[in-house]
Design a protein around this motif. Structure first.
Motif, PDB file in Angstrom:
ATOM      1  N   SER A  27       0.846  -1.183   0.000  1.00  0.00           N
ATOM      2  CA  SER A  27       0.000   0.000   0.000  1.00  0.00           C
ATOM      3  C   SER A  27       0.884   1.236   0.000  1.00  0.00           C
ATOM      4  O   SER A  27       1.935   1.242   0.642  1.00  0.00           O
ATOM      5  N   LEU A  28       0.454   2.276  -0.691  1.00  0.00           N
ATOM      6  CA  LEU A  28       1.188   3.538  -0.649  1.00  0.00           C
ATOM      7  C   LEU A  28       1.068   4.190   0.720  1.00  0.00           C
ATOM      8  O   LEU A  28       1.881   5.021   1.090  1.00  0.00           O
ATOM      9  N   TRP A  29       0.035   3.824   1.472  1.00  0.00           N
ATOM     10  CA  TRP A  29      -0.249   4.465   2.754  1.00  0.00           C
ATOM     11  C   TRP A  29       0.521   3.854   3.913  1.00  0.00           C
ATOM     12  O   TRP A  29       0.531   4.403   4.988  1.00  0.00           O
ATOM     13  N   LYS A  30       1.126   2.705   3.699  1.00  0.00           N
ATOM     14  CA  LYS A  30       1.828   2.026   4.790  1.00  0.00           C
ATOM     15  C   LYS A  30       3.332   2.257   4.679  1.00  0.00           C
ATOM     16  O   LYS A  30       3.938   1.951   3.656  1.00  0.00           O
ATOM     17  N   PRO A  31       3.941   2.762   5.744  1.00  0.00           N
ATOM     18  CA  PRO A  31       5.398   2.932   5.710  1.00  0.00           C
ATOM     19  C   PRO A  31       6.092   1.576   5.824  1.00  0.00           C
ATOM     20  O   PRO A  31       5.511   0.601   6.306  1.00  0.00           O
ATOM     21  N   ILE A  32       7.331   1.538   5.359  1.00  0.00           N
ATOM     22  CA  ILE A  32       8.128   0.319   5.431  1.00  0.00           C
ATOM     23  C   ILE A  32       9.495   0.629   6.035  1.00  0.00           C
ATOM     24  O   ILE A  32       9.918   1.785   6.084  1.00  0.00           O
ATOM     25  N   TRP A  33      10.163  -0.401   6.482  1.00  0.00           N
ATOM     26  CA  TRP A  33      11.578  -0.329   6.829  1.00  0.00           C
ATOM     27  C   TRP A  33      12.330  -0.871   5.627  1.00  0.00           C
ATOM     28  O   TRP A  33      11.959  -1.913   5.072  1.00  0.00           O
ATOM     29  N   THR A  34      13.351  -0.176   5.203  1.00  0.00           N
ATOM     30  CA  THR A  34      14.232  -0.692   4.154  1.00  0.00           C
ATOM     31  C   THR A  34      15.590  -0.940   4.783  1.00  0.00           C
ATOM     32  O   THR A  34      15.964  -0.291   5.755  1.00  0.00           O
ATOM     33  N   GLN A  35      16.312  -1.856   4.209  1.00  0.00           N
ATOM     34  CA  GLN A  35      17.690  -2.058   4.633  1.00  0.00           C
ATOM     35  C   GLN A  35      18.509  -2.446   3.420  1.00  0.00           C
ATOM     36  O   GLN A  35      18.024  -3.099   2.509  1.00  0.00           O
ATOM     37  N   GLY A  79      10.776  13.597  -8.390  1.00  0.00           N
ATOM     38  CA  GLY A  79      11.647  14.184  -7.377  1.00  0.00           C
ATOM     39  C   GLY A  79      13.035  13.586  -7.497  1.00  0.00           C
ATOM     40  O   GLY A  79      13.186  12.377  -7.617  1.00  0.00           O
ATOM     41  N   ASP A  80      14.040  14.431  -7.518  1.00  0.00           N
ATOM     42  CA  ASP A  80      15.419  13.964  -7.627  1.00  0.00           C
ATOM     43  C   ASP A  80      15.907  13.457  -6.279  1.00  0.00           C
ATOM     44  O   ASP A  80      15.552  14.008  -5.233  1.00  0.00           O
ATOM     45  N   ALA A  81      16.735  12.424  -6.315  1.00  0.00           N
ATOM     46  CA  ALA A  81      17.274  11.821  -5.099  1.00  0.00           C
ATOM     47  C   ALA A  81      18.786  11.998  -5.057  1.00  0.00           C
ATOM     48  O   ALA A  81      19.463  11.820  -6.072  1.00  0.00           O
ATOM     49  N   ALA A  82      19.309  12.322  -3.891  1.00  0.00           N
ATOM     50  CA  ALA A  82      20.754  12.480  -3.713  1.00  0.00           C
ATOM     51  C   ALA A  82      21.416  11.178  -3.258  1.00  0.00           C
ATOM     52  O   ALA A  82      22.628  11.068  -3.279  1.00  0.00           O
ATOM     53  N   TYR A  83      20.600  10.217  -2.842  1.00  0.00           N
ATOM     54  CA  TYR A  83      21.112   8.925  -2.379  1.00  0.00           C
ATOM     55  C   TYR A  83      20.459   7.786  -3.148  1.00  0.00           C
ATOM     56  O   TYR A  83      19.329   7.918  -3.620  1.00  0.00           O
ATOM     57  N   THR A  84      21.160   6.674  -3.204  1.00  0.00           N
ATOM     58  CA  THR A  84      20.624   5.441  -3.775  1.00  0.00           C
ATOM     59  C   THR A  84      20.822   4.332  -2.752  1.00  0.00           C
ATOM     60  O   THR A  84      21.880   4.246  -2.123  1.00  0.00           O
ATOM     61  N   LEU A  85      19.794   3.507  -2.590  1.00  0.00           N
ATOM     62  CA  LEU A  85      19.877   2.358  -1.690  1.00  0.00           C
ATOM     63  C   LEU A  85      19.744   1.088  -2.515  1.00  0.00           C
ATOM     64  O   LEU A  85      18.774   0.925  -3.252  1.00  0.00           O
ATOM     65  N   ARG A  86      20.733   0.222  -2.388  1.00  0.00           N
ATOM     66  CA  ARG A  86      20.650  -1.108  -3.003  1.00  0.00           C
ATOM     67  C   ARG A  86      19.936  -1.993  -1.989  1.00  0.00           C
ATOM     68  O   ARG A  86      20.515  -2.408  -0.998  1.00  0.00           O
ATOM     69  N   LEU A  87      18.673  -2.254  -2.269  1.00  0.00           N
ATOM     70  CA  LEU A  87      17.799  -2.927  -1.307  1.00  0.00           C
ATOM     71  C   LEU A  87      18.246  -4.363  -1.056  1.00  0.00           C
ATOM     72  O   LEU A  87      18.448  -5.131  -1.986  1.00  0.00           O
ATOM     73  N   GLU A  88      18.375  -4.694   0.237  1.00  0.00           N
ATOM     74  CA  GLU A  88      18.748  -6.048   0.646  1.00  0.00           C
ATOM     75  C   GLU A  88      17.659  -6.688   1.503  1.00  0.00           C
ATOM     76  O   GLU A  88      17.710  -7.883   1.774  1.00  0.00           O
ATOM     77  N   GLY A  89      16.685  -5.890   1.925  1.00  0.00           N
ATOM     78  CA  GLY A  89      15.576  -6.408   2.709  1.00  0.00           C
ATOM     79  C   GLY A  89      14.600  -5.297   3.043  1.00  0.00           C
ATOM     80  O   GLY A  89      14.935  -4.123   2.959  1.00  0.00           O
ATOM     81  N   TRP A  90      13.397  -5.685   3.400  1.00  0.00           N
ATOM     82  CA  TRP A  90      12.376  -4.715   3.771  1.00  0.00           C
ATOM     83  C   TRP A  90      11.316  -5.414   4.603  1.00  0.00           C
ATOM     84  O   TRP A  90      11.212  -6.642   4.590  1.00  0.00           O
ATOM     85  N   GLU A  91      10.532  -4.626   5.306  1.00  0.00           N
ATOM     86  CA  GLU A  91       9.399  -5.129   6.064  1.00  0.00           C
ATOM     87  C   GLU A  91       8.465  -3.966   6.333  1.00  0.00           C
ATOM     88  O   GLU A  91       8.878  -2.793   6.246  1.00  0.00           O
ATOM     89  N   LEU A  92       7.212  -4.266   6.648  1.00  0.00           N
ATOM     90  CA  LEU A  92       6.280  -3.208   7.022  1.00  0.00           C
ATOM     91  C   LEU A  92       6.784  -2.542   8.285  1.00  0.00           C
ATOM     92  O   LEU A  92       7.366  -3.183   9.163  1.00  0.00           O
ATOM     93  N   TYR A  93       6.562  -1.250   8.378  1.00  0.00           N
ATOM     94  CA  TYR A  93       7.048  -0.454   9.499  1.00  0.00           C
ATOM     95  C   TYR A  93       6.337  -0.824  10.787  1.00  0.00           C
ATOM     96  O   TYR A  93       5.119  -0.880  10.831  1.00  0.00           O
ATOM     97  N   GLU A  94       7.109  -1.070  11.801  1.00  0.00           N
ATOM     98  CA  GLU A  94       6.610  -1.268  13.162  1.00  0.00           C
ATOM     99  C   GLU A  94       7.388  -0.295  14.036  1.00  0.00           C
ATOM    100  O   GLU A  94       8.613  -0.422  14.147  1.00  0.00           O
ATOM    101  N   PRO A  95       6.744   0.688  14.650  1.00  0.00           N
ATOM    102  CA  PRO A  95       7.458   1.727  15.388  1.00  0.00           C
ATOM    103  C   PRO A  95       8.222   1.220  16.602  1.00  0.00           C
ATOM    104  O   PRO A  95       9.165   1.850  17.050  1.00  0.00           O
ATOM    105  N   ASP A  96       7.862   0.060  17.137  1.00  0.00           N
ATOM    106  CA  ASP A  96       8.535  -0.408  18.339  1.00  0.00           C
ATOM    107  C   ASP A  96       9.815  -1.179  18.050  1.00  0.00           C
ATOM    108  O   ASP A  96      10.443  -1.715  18.963  1.00  0.00           O
ATOM    109  N   ARG A  97      10.217  -1.274  16.785  1.00  0.00           N
ATOM    110  CA  ARG A  97      11.443  -2.001  16.434  1.00  0.00           C
ATOM    111  C   ARG A  97      12.640  -1.142  16.495  1.00  0.00           C
ATOM    112  O   ARG A  97      12.777  -0.106  16.061  1.00  0.00           O
TER     113      ARG A  97
END
Length: 175
Positions: A136-144, A157-175
């Motif tokens: 969902s566009l409305w749900k934040p995620i954690w990227t790593q 929108g231009d980006a100044a950084y690039t992330l080579r994605l190695e994993g992700w999960e739905l955002y949980e604020p208590d992590r």
């Protein structure tokens, strides 16, 4: 615009919970801005709107665009670092079955789609070698993954950084 500015300011300084993961360094969005950069963005925005002298921006004019304030200045110490960063997905490459291989990671919902984009050093271009399912566009995620100081130009929108994605999960604020 003031509401957007206030929202961005609040989100910029919100902390993320520390992770126990020893492989990836958990970052907060403000860590992507060099010292003094936020003050420069605020001044650039102030001068832009001050030069309008309260005049309305004509629809369709050169000023009637989602102008991206800020710069491509990065924190060089983050180059080639293993990081973990939360955010929202703005898909760039995706299939009919919601598989996303390239996206922008942004600090707040609606950035680049419904409002002017954040500064380039507050947008991360994400390259997912293995496409992920867009929940969902409305749900934040954690990227790593591995963060590099490599800019990507894009109409949203231009980006100044690039992330080579190695994993992700739905955002949980208590992590």
């Amino acid at each position: 615009m003031r509401i957007l500015f206030s929202l961005f300011t609040i989100l910029l300084f919100l902390g993320t919970a520390a992770a126990d993961d020893t492989t990836y360094r958990t970052l907060q969005w403000q860590a992507l801005m060099p010292e003094g950069e936020w003050e420069r963005v605020q001044e650039e925005m102030r001068l832009f709107f001050e030069n309008q002298n309260g005049a309305a921006i004509a629809e369709g004019s050169s000023l009637d665009e989602a102008r991206q304030f800020g710069s491509y200045r990065v924190v060089e110490a983050l180059n080639d670092q293993k990081v973990r960063l939360p955010g929202f997905i703005v898909p760039l490459e995706y299939t009919a079955d919601r598989m996303v291989s390239e996206f922008l990671l942004v600090p707040y919902f609606g950035a680049c789609l419904h409002s002017p984009p954040p500064p380039p050093n507050q947008i991360v271009f994400v390259d997912a070698a293995e496409p992920i399912v867009l929940e969902s566009l409305w749900k934040p995620i954690w990227t790593q993954g591995t963060l590099v100081t490599e800019k990507k130009l894009n109409g949203l929108g231009d980006a100044a950084y690039t992330l080579r994605l190695e994993g992700w999960e739905l955002y949980e604020p208590d992590r």
